[in-house]
Design a protein around this motif. Structure first.
Motif, PDB file in Angstrom:
ATOM      1  N   ILE A 107      -3.327 -16.747  -2.960  1.00 16.15           N
ATOM      2  CA  ILE A 107      -3.863 -15.631  -3.740  1.00 16.15           C
ATOM      3  C   ILE A 107      -5.379 -15.784  -3.849  1.00 16.15           C
ATOM      4  O   ILE A 107      -5.903 -16.840  -4.188  1.00 16.15           O
ATOM      5  N   VAL A 157       0.054 -11.777   9.149  1.00 21.21           N
ATOM      6  CA  VAL A 157      -0.068 -12.558   7.921  1.00 21.21           C
ATOM      7  C   VAL A 157       1.323 -13.054   7.547  1.00 21.21           C
ATOM      8  O   VAL A 157       2.292 -12.293   7.546  1.00 21.21           O
ATOM      9  N   LEU A 185       4.774 -11.081  -0.620  1.00 21.55           N
ATOM     10  CA  LEU A 185       3.363 -11.372  -0.868  1.00 21.55           C
ATOM     11  C   LEU A 185       2.574 -10.084  -0.683  1.00 21.55           C
ATOM     12  O   LEU A 185       2.719  -9.395   0.321  1.00 21.55           O
ATOM     13  N   ASP A 186       1.721  -9.776  -1.667  1.00 19.08           N
ATOM     14  CA  ASP A 186       0.970  -8.518  -1.652  1.00 19.08           C
ATOM     15  C   ASP A 186      -0.419  -8.724  -1.068  1.00 19.08           C
ATOM     16  O   ASP A 186      -1.088  -9.730  -1.343  1.00 19.08           O
ATOM     17  N   TYR A 187      -0.864  -7.729  -0.287  1.00 22.62           N
ATOM     18  CA  TYR A 187      -2.170  -7.790   0.380  1.00 22.62           C
ATOM     19  C   TYR A 187      -2.878  -6.446   0.256  1.00 22.62           C
ATOM     20  O   TYR A 187      -2.247  -5.395   0.092  1.00 22.62           O
ATOM     21  N   ARG A 189      -5.218 -11.516   0.034  1.00 12.91           N
ATOM     22  CA  ARG A 189      -3.938 -11.635  -0.671  1.00 12.91           C
ATOM     23  C   ARG A 189      -4.185 -11.430  -2.161  1.00 12.91           C
ATOM     24  O   ARG A 189      -5.015 -12.131  -2.767  1.00 12.91           O
TER      25      ARG A 189
END
Length: 574
Positions: free
Chosen positions: A49, A65, A73-75, A572
């Motif tokens: 993160i 990624v 997982l957020d991007y 991220r």
């Protein structure tokens, strides 16, 4: 936090002509080598993160990624056009799901003021200077055929001066040096650095002698020293050691009835040109120049006698100091280029976006001094609250409009940029923010700003020269783009991805309405999104990697490899 960069630095050494061409084969790079279209070590990033990976030019064609075995997982991916040409990009992600909620919005406290300075007038005036005055530089005539003007005598209080206040950027065809608009102005104050004069035709109920004395003292002790410490000393072409502050109803007349913006003042480079050709013959005659350093300022009009616009004394008083230092930067900038560095007709006027950006920084410098707060201290709501009335008053008078323009820019990041030649309200906000970001990363704010004013070139080339190369400039542009998205909303950011001076989401919570307004697009797996980016513009695309899946990103520009000027940075966020 580490930064992963995918792509040769050589690909970033751009010519400012903005060559954005790319090979027609979407599988071959500029060197003829194949660009990967599967996930390999060379194009795959594993991020914590707050960490980023950057893919440059053709190397942004296809990258990956890593996901996580147990959770998504957020991007956010920022695509921006780093050159001087627009870029069209088609983006597609796969192995993704919708990200969770975007970073938490900040609660709001108050709504923006509907009235703001009229930026359109200043844009037109800067353009008019270039269009109508450049031809007077290097004009061919035998040198020495006309004598230079004699130094101006310092007037006494009560003297009457006749000055040309013509500045209608759209209504006169005879040029900046023709068809004067003469006003008669009474000298109200003569101080160490200022001559304060008031148009005798000003409306009643306006400023008093004590007001004019206060402005003169403020100019002598605060505004001029602060500006000159950062931008360099002003010229003194009339050799009287002073700048004229002309308070005139002609500034009020520039604002139409019931307009939602107003002109608070201006500087006109016409006044730095001679009425008669000097001995060296470098400059042509500007017949109706005032041949003096002069600023034109708004006056109170409590009865609304001019165009029906009521201007109270307190309203005009609040805007005047910021107007003076804003316009004084323009005066310093033009004087240095015209008379100190004696630049050619091509370079004597700074490009409007950078010229205006520097003047907005001048307003910010006034905020810092007036509030008692300092740059690089992450100023947010708490700092302003602790600063009490002094800080809140300085914010309202000197810095609020910078923020409002910037927040408007955040809503249009693809079609606006910090060096946008169209010079919209939003691009001016971006220019201010980017210059502040660059100053915060310079060893000395004043030296950085002075180098921009003292330049022998202009615009983007000026920034490249001061920063030490185009690669440095576009590195900083990439980092700033992440900073204005993630600072204050994403944990673990590296320092280069933070705004050192301002906690912008918190500031928006105090000034704006709704959540932090940066525009982003949520991507769906397998669904392409096309975006056209202006020079310096960026798109923010949000996606999430599914648990146990490596997400892929596929970028093409008009069916070919992305051009060398495109940068894609993945951050991220959760």
């Amino acid at each position: 936090m580490r930064r992963s960069t995918f792509g040769s630095i050589a690909a970033l050494t751009l010519t400012l002509a903005g060559c954005d061409s790319a090979p027609t084969d979407p599988g071959l790079g500029p060197d003829g080598q194949a660009i990967p279209t599967t996930c390999e070590e060379s194009n795959t990033a594993t991020l914590q993160i707050g960490e980023t990976a950057e893919f440059i030019g053709p190397h942004a064609r296809f990258f990956c990624v890593h996901g996580d075995d147990e959770s998504q997982l957020d991007y956010v991916m920022t695509m921006h056009a780093a050159g001087t040409s627009a870029v069209t990009v088609g983006a597609e992600v796969n192995g993704t799901v919708a990200p969770r909620s975007s970073p938490s919005p900040v609660p709001t406290q108050e709504v923006r003021s509907p009235s703001a300075p009229d930026d359109a007038f200043h844009i037109a005036l800067r353009e008019r200077e270039v269009r109508e005055l450049s031809g007077l530089i290097g004009a061919t005539r035998s040198p020495g055929d006309l004598a230079p003007a004699a130094p101006a005598a310092v007037p006494f209080v009560g003297d009457m001066l006749v000055l040309n206040a013509q500045a209608n950027a759209g209504g006169l065809s005879d040029g900046a040096c023709g068809i004067p608009l003469h006003v008669t102005a009474r000298v109200e104050v003569v101080s160490a650095r200022a001559i304060v004069v008031a148009d005798v035709a000003n409306p009643g109920g306006g400023f008093t002698t004590s007001d004019y004395r206060r402005y003169a003292a403020q100019f002598d002790t605060l505004l001029a020293p602060l500006a000159e410490a950062h931008f360099g000393p002003a010229t003194d072409i009339d050799a009287n050691g002073r700048t004229i502050l002309l308070f005139t109803r002609e500034v009020n007349r520039l604002t139409l009835h019931n307009a939602n913006s107003f002109t608070a003042g201006f500087f006109f480079a016409r006044d730095l040109f001679p009425r008669q050709r000097p001995a060296d013959g470098r400059l042509g005659e500007c017949t109706h120049s005032n041949e003096a350093e002069i600023l034109y300022l708004l006056v109170p009009d409590p009865s609304g006698t001019i165009n029906g616009n009521v201007r109270s004394r307190s309203e005009v008083d609040q805007s005047t100091p910021a107007t003076i230092i804003h316009e004084y930067q323009h005066l310093i900038n033009a004087g240095r280029r015209l008379h100190v560095n004696r630049l050619s007709s091509e370079f004597w006027a700074e490009e409007p976006w950078l010229n205006e950006g520097l003047s907005h920084v001048a307003e910010e410098l006034l905020f810092f001094r007036a509030s008692g707060l300092a740059p690089r201290t992450n100023i947010g709501r708490n700092a302003l609250t602790l600063g009490g009335f002094r800080a809140s008053l300085a914010l309202e008078r000197h810095q609020r409009n910078n923020f409002l323009r910037f927040f408007d820019f955040l809503e249009r990041p693809e079609s606006r940029g910090p060096y946008d030649v169209t010079l919209t309200l939003e691009s001016r906000g971006a220019a201010w923010s980017f210059l502040r970001y660059l100053a915060d990363r310079s060893p000395n704010d004043a030296a950085f700003l002075f180098d921009l004013v003292d330049s022998r070139t202009r615009g983007l080339a000026n920034l490249v020269e001061v920063l030490g190369g185009s690669a440095v400039l576009f590195d900083r542009l990439s980092d700033w783009r992440i900073a204005i998205y993630g600072d204050g909303r994403v944990f673990g950011l590296a320092e280069r991805h933070r705004d050192l001076s301002w906690d912008l989401p918190s500031i928006h919570g105090q000034l704006g309405s709704g959540s932090y307004p940066i525009r982003s697009v949520t991507m769906s797996s397998g669904v392409a999104v096309d975006r056209t980016l202006v020079p310096g513009g960026a798109a923010y695309l949000r996606f999430a990697a599914e648990p146990g899946v490596t997400a892929t990103v596929d970028l093409l520009s008009n069916g070919s490899l992305p051009p060398g000027t495109l940068r894609a940075t993945v951050l991220r966020t959760r």
